[in-house]
Design a protein around this motif. Structure first.
Motif, mmCIF file in Angstrom:
data_model
loop_
_atom_site.group_PDB
_atom_site.id
_atom_site.type_symbol
_atom_site.label_atom_id
_atom_site.label_comp_id
_atom_site.label_asym_id
_atom_site.label_seq_id
_atom_site.Cartn_x
_atom_site.Cartn_y
_atom_site.Cartn_z
ATOM 1 N N ARG A 79 0.838 -1.246 0.022
ATOM 2 C CA ARG A 79 0.216 -0.117 0.186
ATOM 3 C C ARG A 79 0.747 1.055 -0.146
ATOM 4 O O ARG A 79 0.795 2.240 -0.762
ATOM 5 C CB ARG A 79 -0.639 -0.098 1.205
ATOM 6 C CG ARG A 79 -1.575 1.267 1.475
ATOM 7 C CD ARG A 79 -2.277 1.082 2.573
ATOM 8 N NE ARG A 79 -3.606 0.413 2.322
ATOM 9 C CZ ARG A 79 -4.882 1.081 2.541
ATOM 10 N NH1 ARG A 79 -4.841 2.346 3.085
ATOM 11 N NH2 ARG A 79 -5.984 0.214 2.122
ATOM 12 N N LEU A 80 1.881 1.392 0.879
ATOM 13 C CA LEU A 80 2.789 2.404 0.963
ATOM 14 C C LEU A 80 3.546 2.496 -0.404
ATOM 15 O O LEU A 80 3.553 3.651 -0.940
ATOM 16 C CB LEU A 80 3.747 2.257 2.167
ATOM 17 C CG LEU A 80 3.239 2.057 3.394
ATOM 18 C CD1 LEU A 80 4.392 1.917 4.548
ATOM 19 C CD2 LEU A 80 2.223 3.519 3.863
ATOM 20 N N ALA A 83 1.470 4.179 -3.243
ATOM 21 C CA ALA A 83 1.355 5.517 -3.131
ATOM 22 C C ALA A 83 2.719 6.168 -3.707
ATOM 23 O O ALA A 83 2.664 7.353 -4.245
ATOM 24 C CB ALA A 83 1.070 5.952 -1.570
ATOM 25 N N THR A 84 3.754 5.490 -3.354
ATOM 26 C CA THR A 84 5.093 6.091 -3.621
ATOM 27 C C THR A 84 5.371 5.966 -5.156
ATOM 28 O O THR A 84 5.635 6.973 -5.842
ATOM 29 C CB THR A 84 6.323 5.060 -2.879
ATOM 30 O OG1 THR A 84 6.002 5.389 -1.642
ATOM 31 C CG2 THR A 84 7.633 5.870 -3.343
ATOM 32 N N ARG A 87 3.481 8.217 -7.403
ATOM 33 C CA ARG A 87 3.964 9.507 -7.391
ATOM 34 C C ARG A 87 5.370 10.034 -8.138
ATOM 35 O O ARG A 87 5.720 11.075 -8.426
ATOM 36 C CB ARG A 87 4.036 10.273 -5.824
ATOM 37 C CG ARG A 87 4.010 11.781 -5.707
ATOM 38 C CD ARG A 87 3.091 12.067 -4.433
ATOM 39 N NE ARG A 87 1.819 11.602 -4.603
ATOM 40 C CZ ARG A 87 1.652 10.551 -3.677
ATOM 41 N NH1 ARG A 87 2.394 10.072 -2.967
ATOM 42 N NH2 ARG A 87 0.456 10.152 -3.725
ATOM 43 N N LEU A 120 20.581 4.610 -7.790
ATOM 44 C CA LEU A 120 19.331 4.098 -7.181
ATOM 45 C C LEU A 120 18.428 3.675 -8.270
ATOM 46 O O LEU A 120 18.025 4.693 -9.018
ATOM 47 C CB LEU A 120 18.601 5.245 -6.277
ATOM 48 C CG LEU A 120 17.268 4.801 -5.416
ATOM 49 C CD1 LEU A 120 17.419 3.592 -4.729
ATOM 50 C CD2 LEU A 120 16.815 6.250 -4.912
ATOM 51 N N LEU B 24 3.492 7.309 8.013
ATOM 52 C CA LEU B 24 3.427 6.542 6.632
ATOM 53 C C LEU B 24 2.195 6.407 6.048
ATOM 54 O O LEU B 24 2.024 6.790 4.872
ATOM 55 C CB LEU B 24 4.317 5.378 6.750
ATOM 56 C CG LEU B 24 5.604 5.196 7.346
ATOM 57 C CD1 LEU B 24 6.119 4.030 7.117
ATOM 58 C CD2 LEU B 24 6.511 6.241 6.443
ATOM 59 N N ALA B 28 0.698 8.115 2.922
ATOM 60 C CA ALA B 28 0.200 7.226 1.677
ATOM 61 C C ALA B 28 -1.141 7.650 1.221
ATOM 62 O O ALA B 28 -1.570 7.762 0.064
ATOM 63 C CB ALA B 28 -0.044 5.870 2.122
ATOM 64 N N LEU B 61 12.362 6.515 4.489
ATOM 65 C CA LEU B 61 11.118 6.201 4.215
ATOM 66 C C LEU B 61 10.285 7.412 3.782
ATOM 67 O O LEU B 61 9.111 7.522 3.305
ATOM 68 C CB LEU B 61 10.657 5.410 5.225
ATOM 69 C CG LEU B 61 11.074 4.048 5.630
ATOM 70 C CD1 LEU B 61 10.398 3.250 6.555
ATOM 71 C CD2 LEU B 61 11.289 3.366 4.226
ATOM 72 N N TYR B 71 6.575 16.892 3.670
ATOM 73 C CA TYR B 71 6.889 15.481 3.374
ATOM 74 C C TYR B 71 6.253 14.593 2.739
ATOM 75 O O TYR B 71 4.871 14.998 2.621
ATOM 76 C CB TYR B 71 7.319 14.970 4.866
ATOM 77 C CG TYR B 71 8.350 15.597 5.745
ATOM 78 C CD1 TYR B 71 7.935 16.677 6.548
ATOM 79 C CD2 TYR B 71 9.529 14.905 5.880
ATOM 80 C CE1 TYR B 71 8.930 17.264 7.130
ATOM 81 C CE2 TYR B 71 10.357 15.596 6.495
ATOM 82 C CZ TYR B 71 10.306 16.705 7.227
ATOM 83 O OH TYR B 71 11.149 17.426 8.067
ATOM 84 N N LEU B 73 6.276 10.302 1.019
ATOM 85 C CA LEU B 73 7.003 8.789 1.107
ATOM 86 C C LEU B 73 8.249 9.077 0.259
ATOM 87 O O LEU B 73 8.127 9.415 -0.793
ATOM 88 C CB LEU B 73 5.814 7.883 0.814
ATOM 89 C CG LEU B 73 4.582 7.406 1.657
ATOM 90 C CD1 LEU B 73 3.765 6.499 1.009
ATOM 91 C CD2 LEU B 73 5.063 7.301 2.954
ATOM 92 N N GLY B 74 9.343 8.414 0.838
ATOM 93 C CA GLY B 74 10.506 8.311 0.312
ATOM 94 C C GLY B 74 10.749 6.920 -0.574
ATOM 95 O O GLY B 74 10.092 5.959 -0.567
ATOM 96 N N VAL B 75 11.752 7.128 -1.282
ATOM 97 C CA VAL B 75 12.089 5.816 -2.229
ATOM 98 C C VAL B 75 12.639 4.593 -1.195
ATOM 99 O O VAL B 75 12.777 3.634 -1.764
ATOM 100 C CB VAL B 75 13.272 6.155 -3.016
ATOM 101 C CG1 VAL B 75 12.828 7.199 -4.213
ATOM 102 C CG2 VAL B 75 14.430 6.702 -2.533
ATOM 103 N N ILE B 77 10.951 3.053 0.580
ATOM 104 C CA ILE B 77 9.696 2.196 0.460
ATOM 105 C C ILE B 77 9.774 1.349 -0.643
ATOM 106 O O ILE B 77 9.257 0.139 -0.516
ATOM 107 C CB ILE B 77 8.538 2.983 0.433
ATOM 108 C CG1 ILE B 77 8.215 3.969 1.531
ATOM 109 C CG2 ILE B 77 7.247 1.967 0.232
ATOM 110 C CD1 ILE B 77 7.747 3.680 2.854
#
Lengths: 260, 260
Positions: A79-80, A83-84, A87, A120, B24, B28, B61, B71, B73-75, B77
């Motif tokens: 789920r997270l 969302a990531t 985007r 990355l 988080l 999301a 995260l 902020y 969610l970051g990569v 994840i």
DNA sequence: CGCAAGTGTTGCGCTTGACGAAACAGAGTT
DNA sequence: AACTCTGTTTCGTCAAGCGCAACACTTGCG
């Protein structure tokens, strides 16, 4: 204003959160683990590890496998991740082109960006020949020993180049290990508009990569095709290079490059 | 032995970890947020929210967007997600078949499971026609208004069915909104071995789904093909139904169904 | 342009949440 | 049956995490 991460990195973050997230990273690396194994990895008591796992499990970030008391990452991560990924504009724009390139070449296609002195990997599409290929997404990969890394470095000026590079570790006998050799190689990459790496990160791995540019022409990402060297030999590399350069150009166009 | 999640769910988990993971989940849902917004959502002081975000950021995260102090969610994840998806046996087994079905139909293929009263989408492969398709992975989607949901419900008996369902919200004029209508529909799904949903979740969206079974014949997942109704009209649905049922049966065979 | 409002960030003292120790339950092995 | 090892639970202690207060910075308004 970056003090948040600095505070966290300096050990002044929230210790129990830091521990819980370290559990996630251990499980990402090992696949699955028990409470005692986790407590050993973290250097905490097993009752501590158990409670942290319980909290992660209540958010479905970990789940128990069939075996008693063994844990692995859970579907809550998805789920997270959904969302990531949704985007990341770059990945979204590139996805259909990555898919086409994977279909055309039969090999693994990756999108990577420069991040903290390494490449990355943001996205991966496997071609029909590439079953069970290694999953690079989310991993930080050395710059000097990969085609993606060379492409990403080729977009930097000299000052940024030295800032981006640390040591140049040797992975195989073909790894570039001096800065001057690397500079020469990056000059070639700039001239020809693509990079090739054969047996540089690991023996038997061949990859070609081309730059993805933004509206200003800056190198913002790299797109690569990789596969085992026995499939991507000299006879095929030229063709795959051409396909990769074209696909990366297509992604660049979608990001606004070359529009006037 | 499920006491870990029970303890966590009962509030006896680690409070600060629980808070960090809730951040988080907020990100999301909202896309991006500031410290004050997060502290409002969690009911904690903004200095608490700030420190928790800092720790999440140190593990990548979350990351700051271009705007000051906002902020998302970051990569980091993605690394966890890569580890998760690669290890979900079902997704792993289904992936080549999903890919083939996407290639054959040109539309979007999804794998979903029943989870907490909704369909949780685990995997998605987009076909060649499906540019810019919505990313369903990780999302919880209503059961009564989707073909995947109907397939998943069709594997339940009456008691489990009522337990799985809450209200039946209306999304379009074609959404099923009464339990008796839904029961009739599920009887049809059981009889014919697949489900179809046209304009039920949203106008213009057509989907067909077939059950994925385990060795015992239980419905453990659903595999669907979806696309815009102008492409998936009556003339094509029958053909796509047949392809989907065959593909789902192939996945079921890989999971041990039908082996004697 | 100065001021007010709002947000993000930092330092500090206090309290309570998180910790380790001890004990127990269960499974596997000898 | 006894032993070993793991997972799980309970409890007392203390230091980590908390809220508070203050500061820094940005934005909008008169």
């Amino acid at each position: 204003m970056r003090n948040a991460a600095e505070a966290g990195a300096g050990g002044a973050g929230v210790q129990s959160v830091d521990r819980a997230l370290s559990i996630l990273e251990v499980l990402a690396r090992t696949g699955e683990a028990g409470v005692t194994e986790i407590s050993g990895e973290l250097g905490v008591h097993k009752s501590t590890a158990f409670r942290l796992m319980a909290t992660l499990e209540s958010h479905r970030l970990v789940e128990q496998t069939g075996d008693r008391g063994r844990y692995r990452l859970g579907v809550g991560i998805l789920r997270l991740a959904g969302a990531t990924t949704a985007r990341l504009d770059l990945v979204q724009e590139a996805r259909p082109i990555s898919r086409q390139l994977a279909a055309d070449t039969g090999e693994t296609v990756n999108i990577a960006v420069l991040s903290d002195g390494s490449a990355l990997y943001l996205d991966q599409v496997a071609g029909s020949s590439a079953l069970q290929s290694h999953n690079w997404v989310g991993q930080h990969i050395p710059l000097h020993a990969t085609s993606n890394g060379k492409v990403l470095l080729s977009g930097l000026d000299d000052d940024d180049l030295e800032a981006a590079l640390g040591a140049l570790p040797t992975y195989t006998s073909r790894t570039i290990t001096t800065l001057s050799q690397l500079r020469d190689e990056l000059d070639r990459v700039r001239d020809q508009g693509y990079a090739v790496a054969v047996d540089e990160l690991e023996v038997g791995l061949t990859a070609v990569a081309a730059p993805v540019r933004n509206a200003h022409g800056d190198v913002v990402a790299s797109m690569s095709v990789s596969g085992p060297s026995f499939r991507l030999g000299d006879d095929r590399v030229d063709e795959v290079v051409a396909q990769t350069v074209e696909a990366a150009a297509e992604v660049s166009h979608r990001l606004g490059w070359g529009h006037r």
